[in-house]
Design an enzyme around this catalytic site. Structure first.
Site, PDB file in Angstrom:
ATOM      1  N   SER A 145      25.352  51.839 -27.859  1.00 53.96           N
ATOM      2  CA  SER A 145      25.723  51.436 -29.213  1.00 53.96           C
ATOM      3  C   SER A 145      25.956  49.934 -29.216  1.00 53.96           C
ATOM      4  O   SER A 145      26.349  49.353 -28.187  1.00 53.96           O
ATOM      5  CB  SER A 145      26.997  52.157 -29.655  1.00 53.96           C
ATOM      6  OG  SER A 145      27.494  51.625 -30.874  1.00 53.96           O
ATOM      7  N   TYR A 159      35.585  54.332 -27.595  1.00 48.94           N
ATOM      8  CA  TYR A 159      34.147  54.516 -27.775  1.00 48.94           C
ATOM      9  C   TYR A 159      33.386  53.321 -27.213  1.00 48.94           C
ATOM     10  O   TYR A 159      32.387  53.483 -26.506  1.00 48.94           O
ATOM     11  CB  TYR A 159      33.846  54.693 -29.264  1.00 48.94           C
ATOM     12  CG  TYR A 159      32.386  54.899 -29.598  1.00 48.94           C
ATOM     13  CD1 TYR A 159      31.783  56.150 -29.439  1.00 48.94           C
ATOM     14  CD2 TYR A 159      31.618  53.856 -30.091  1.00 48.94           C
ATOM     15  CE1 TYR A 159      30.458  56.337 -29.748  1.00 48.94           C
ATOM     16  CE2 TYR A 159      30.287  54.034 -30.406  1.00 48.94           C
ATOM     17  CZ  TYR A 159      29.697  55.279 -30.239  1.00 48.94           C
ATOM     18  OH  TYR A 159      28.372  55.460 -30.554  1.00 48.94           O
ATOM     19  N   LYS A 163      30.410  53.203 -24.258  1.00 42.74           N
ATOM     20  CA  LYS A 163      29.046  52.767 -24.530  1.00 42.74           C
ATOM     21  C   LYS A 163      28.669  51.541 -23.700  1.00 42.74           C
ATOM     22  O   LYS A 163      27.495  51.344 -23.364  1.00 42.74           O
ATOM     23  CB  LYS A 163      28.877  52.489 -26.017  1.00 42.74           C
ATOM     24  CG  LYS A 163      28.915  53.765 -26.851  1.00 42.74           C
ATOM     25  CD  LYS A 163      27.871  54.775 -26.371  1.00 42.74           C
ATOM     26  CE  LYS A 163      27.855  56.053 -27.180  1.00 42.74           C
ATOM     27  NZ  LYS A 163      26.807  57.008 -26.748  1.00 42.74           N
TER      28      LYS A 163
END
Length: 294
Positions: A145, A159, A163
């Site tokens: 991402s 998160y 990533k």
């Protein structure tokens, strides 16, 4: 790598969003597709839709955070089709973490890492040795991402960290495959360049009990629709990238033997330059300051 009729593509997180779009795109190229997802009902619906369109499909309910579950997926794929040429480690979740990093619950980190990082590693370990042994050209595509893979969004730090790990894991995999001199390559995917309408916003619906939150959230989870409505009420228009465009980026990247599946974007390029300049200048990360929470 050339994509040809009869090859086999495995996609995790394939019941919806980016995963389903990739599966549809591979099927349109004549590949047989293996769909894996933790949501059984949505998975069967997705598989049925692809079969109606003439695709040859194997669907398996899989929890990528569990090594044995992913190994069983690999066994099923090879028993059914005899080979795998494309592996898309795409399954991912948010974390549900709130507040400052030191206020996060340990289970928020454990769950996000179990799926977003361990899930990718489990896919590599279960499939890559067999892909190498098959002797045919192949490609592993790991979904990262811009949040973390390029630069972190501190308000979603868990998160972002996972990533970022996916990028480094894929770079290492690329180097290991090159060192082996095999026709299997690796790529890292950055979906975008804009926001995406995916189930990631509501991934808490699949959060297992072993990673349950220890205390109630201070604020309720917001769906994508609720978040978009709030942005519009605040006078901010949001651009969305169709998931079909992401799938096209993957197919084009595989054909071009491209490691960085990173669509052109002034915003992303600006972040990359700012972060690189900060490192080269040994300077503080000023590019993060606009995200600093009050």
């Amino acid at each position: 790598m050339e994509l040809r009729q009869g090859q086999v593509a495995v996609v995790t997180g394939a019941a919806s969003g980016i995963g389903l779009a990739m599966a549809r795109r591979f099927a349109a190229e004549g590949l047989r597709v293996v769909l894996a997802d933790v949501e059984e009902g949505a998975l069967e619906k997705a598989a049925g839709s692809l079969r109606e369109d003439g695709a040859e499909v194997l669907a398996r309910t899989v929890d990528v955070s569990e090594r044995d579950s992913v190994r069983a997926l690999a066994d099923a794929a090879y028993e059914t089709f005899g080979a795998v040429h494309v592996l898309c480690n795409n399954a991912g979740v948010g974390s549900g973490a709130e507040g400052r990093m030191w206020e996060h619950e340990v289970n928020d980190w454990k769950w996000a890492f179990a799926v977003n990082v361990w899930g990718v590693f489990h896919g590599i370990q279960a499939f890559v040795p067999r892909m190498i042994a098959g002797g045919e050209p192949g490609r592993v595509v790991n979904t990262s991402s811009g949040d973390g893979g390029i630069a972190p969004l501190p308000t979603a730090s868990v998160y972002a960290v996972t990533k970022s790990a996916v990028v480094t894991m894929t770079e290492s995999l690329y180097a290991h495959l090159k060192a082996e001199g095999v026709p299997v390559g690796a790529s890292v995917l950055f979906p975008g360049p804009h926001m995406l309408r995916t189930g990631l916003w509501e991934s808490h619906r699949n959060r297992p009990e072993r990673y349950a939150k220890e205390r109630p959230r201070k604020t309720p989870y917001r769906s994508l629709g609720q978040w978009e409505a709030a942005m519009k009420a605040a006078g901010q228009e949001i651009d969305f990238t169709p998931v079909e465009a992401v799938a096209e980026e993957v197919v084009d990247g595989i054909r071009a033997d491209r490691f960085w599946m990173l669509p052109a974007s002034e915003h992303s390029d600006r972040q990359i330059r700012a972060r690189s300049a900060s490192m080269l200048d040994r300077a503080n990360p000023a590019y993060l300051e606009r995200f600093i929470l009050d």
